[in-house]
Scaffold this motif. Structure first.
Motif, short mmCIF file in Angstrom:
data_model
loop_
_atom_site.label_atom_id
_atom_site.label_comp_id
_atom_site.label_asym_id
_atom_site.label_seq_id
_atom_site.Cartn_x
_atom_site.Cartn_y
_atom_site.Cartn_z
N SER A 55 0.83 -1.20 0.00
CA SER A 55 0.00 0.00 0.00
C SER A 55 0.87 1.25 0.00
CB SER A 55 -0.92 0.01 1.23
OG SER A 55 -1.70 -1.15 1.29
N ILE A 56 0.24 2.38 -0.30
CA ILE A 56 0.93 3.67 -0.28
C ILE A 56 0.36 4.57 0.81
CG2 ILE A 56 1.40 5.79 -1.58
CD1 ILE A 56 1.37 4.10 -4.11
N ASN A 57 -0.97 4.73 0.82
CA ASN A 57 -1.60 5.62 1.79
C ASN A 57 -1.62 4.99 3.17
OD1 ASN A 57 -2.59 7.85 -0.03
ND2 ASN A 57 -3.59 6.10 -1.00
N CYS A 58 -1.36 5.82 4.19
CA CYS A 58 -1.32 5.31 5.56
C CYS A 58 -1.79 6.39 6.51
CB CYS A 58 0.12 4.89 5.90
SG CYS A 58 0.31 4.30 7.60
N GLN A 59 -2.75 6.03 7.37
CA GLN A 59 -3.31 7.00 8.30
C GLN A 59 -2.28 7.48 9.32
OE1 GLN A 59 -6.68 4.68 9.40
NE2 GLN A 59 -5.51 3.13 10.48
N ALA A 60 -1.28 6.66 9.63
CA ALA A 60 -0.22 7.08 10.55
C ALA A 60 0.64 8.17 9.92
CB ALA A 60 0.64 5.89 10.97
N ARG A 61 0.95 8.02 8.62
CA ARG A 61 1.71 9.06 7.93
C ARG A 61 0.88 10.35 7.86
NH1 ARG A 61 2.06 7.19 3.11
NH2 ARG A 61 4.14 6.23 3.13
N SER A 62 -0.40 10.22 7.57
CA SER A 62 -1.27 11.39 7.49
C SER A 62 -1.32 12.12 8.83
CB SER A 62 -2.68 10.98 7.07
OG SER A 62 -2.67 10.37 5.80
N CYS A 63 -1.33 11.36 9.91
CA CYS A 63 -1.35 11.96 11.25
C CYS A 63 -0.06 12.72 11.52
CB CYS A 63 -1.55 10.86 12.29
SG CYS A 63 -2.09 11.45 13.90
N ALA A 64 1.07 12.14 11.12
CA ALA A 64 2.36 12.83 11.28
C ALA A 64 2.41 14.09 10.43
CB ALA A 64 3.50 11.88 10.91
N THR A 65 1.83 14.02 9.24
CA THR A 65 1.78 15.20 8.36
C THR A 65 0.98 16.31 9.00
OG1 THR A 65 1.94 13.78 6.39
CG2 THR A 65 1.10 16.02 6.07
N TYR A 66 -0.15 15.95 9.62
CA TYR A 66 -0.98 16.93 10.31
C TYR A 66 -0.18 17.65 11.40
CZ TYR A 66 -4.59 18.72 13.47
OH TYR A 66 -5.35 19.52 14.30
N VAL A 67 0.54 16.89 12.22
CA VAL A 67 1.31 17.48 13.31
C VAL A 67 2.41 18.38 12.75
CG1 VAL A 67 2.84 16.98 15.25
CG2 VAL A 67 0.80 15.60 14.89
N ALA A 68 3.06 17.93 11.67
CA ALA A 68 4.13 18.73 11.07
C ALA A 68 3.59 20.06 10.56
CB ALA A 68 4.77 17.95 9.93
N LEU A 69 2.45 20.04 9.90
CA LEU A 69 1.85 21.28 9.39
C LEU A 69 1.48 22.22 10.53
CD1 LEU A 69 -0.48 19.88 6.58
CD2 LEU A 69 1.65 21.17 6.26
N ASP A 70 1.00 21.65 11.62
CA ASP A 70 0.63 22.46 12.78
C ASP A 70 1.87 23.13 13.37
OD1 ASP A 70 -1.15 23.58 14.58
OD2 ASP A 70 -1.15 21.85 15.92
N ARG A 71 2.95 22.39 13.48
CA ARG A 71 4.20 22.95 14.02
C ARG A 71 4.75 24.06 13.13
NH1 ARG A 71 7.49 17.45 15.86
NH2 ARG A 71 6.25 17.00 17.73
N LEU A 72 4.57 23.91 11.83
CA LEU A 72 5.08 24.90 10.88
C LEU A 72 4.12 26.07 10.66
CD1 LEU A 72 6.47 22.39 8.21
CD2 LEU A 72 7.83 23.89 9.70
N GLU A 73 2.99 26.04 11.37
CA GLU A 73 1.95 27.07 11.26
C GLU A 73 1.41 27.17 9.83
OE1 GLU A 73 3.50 30.69 12.90
OE2 GLU A 73 3.46 29.92 14.95
N LEU A 74 1.30 26.00 9.18
CA LEU A 74 0.74 25.91 7.83
C LEU A 74 -0.60 25.19 7.82
CD1 LEU A 74 3.98 24.92 5.88
CD2 LEU A 74 2.79 27.12 5.77
#
Length: 231
Positions: free
Chosen positions: A178-197
């Protein structure tokens, strides 16, 4: 033994998510108890490498937060009103060579949407269409990640607690299949929040894809795209 990836919000400039594979003792069997044992083994192996605490993002999580963040349980708010499960939104938005999007899947159970036979009998996947907007296949995880972030965004104050975790896992995810993963998406969410994006990316899929593309090309699943970019 088995290997599974851990997805961590990146600390590097220009990156969103760091992925690292961890080997651990695998317990065979499909029973939920066996899968929970595997989660514990994976997290224990990661802790020995100094990667802790971790949140399992799936229905097999020992934490209610991780269960609630499963794509089967998350809800996406529609522009016209109402909500549907993230899994139904993702599956029902697929466009194939010979059919789709099958928007009737928006109204079924998540597991039924994922198993619909049309998803495997309509030819090659060529893109996604959701609420009248077309999404490309590159960046590879963009549409799934954006749906996930859109589902989490209304709960952003509650989800500040995600920042306490070093990374996220999904015991069911196998990068060989597989390619899509909810764990990766969750990490992406946190990263965007930290970057104020987070605000601008949740409100604009175009902006999100601009931010995601450089990171996506550095991920293991984009090896072919990296090779193409060399010529």
């Amino acid at each position: 033994m088995a290997e599974r990836p851990i997805f961590m919000p990146s600390q590097k400039a220009g990156r969103l998510v760091e992925e690292t594979s961890v080997s651990f003792l695998w317990h065979k069997g499909m029973a939920p108890s066996q899968k929970k044992k595997n989660v514990s083994e994976l997290h224990a192996a990661a802790a020995k490498r100094g990667i802790e605490p971790l949140l399992e993002v799936s229905s097999k999580s020992e934490e209610k937060l991780g269960q609630r963040l499963s794509a089967f349980n998350l809800k996406v708010e529609l522009d016209e009103g109402g909500v549907i499960s993230l899994e139904c939104a993702f599956q029902g938005s697929k466009v194939f060579e010979h059919g789709g999007p099958y928007t009737d899947l928006f109204g079924v159970e998540s597991r039924d949407a994922k198993r619909d036979e049309r998803l495997s009998s309509s030819g090659k996947l060529v893109g996604f269409r959701f609420e009248g907007q077309d999404f490309p296949l590159i960046p590879k995880t963009a549409f799934y990640d954006w749906l996930y972030i859109r589902a989490l965004y209304p709960h952003r104050e509650f989800l500040q607690r995600l920042h306490r975790y070093a990374g996220f896992t999904d015991i069911e995810f196998n990068p060989e299949k597989s390619i899509n993963c909810q764990a990766r998406s969750c990490a992406t969410y946190v990263a965007l929040d930290r970057l104020e994006l987070l605000d601008e990316c949740a409100r604009s899929s175009e902006r999100f894809m601009q931010v995601l593309l450089p990171d996506s090309l550095e991920q293991p699943h984009s090896n072919k795209e990296r090779q193409k970019s060399m010529f």
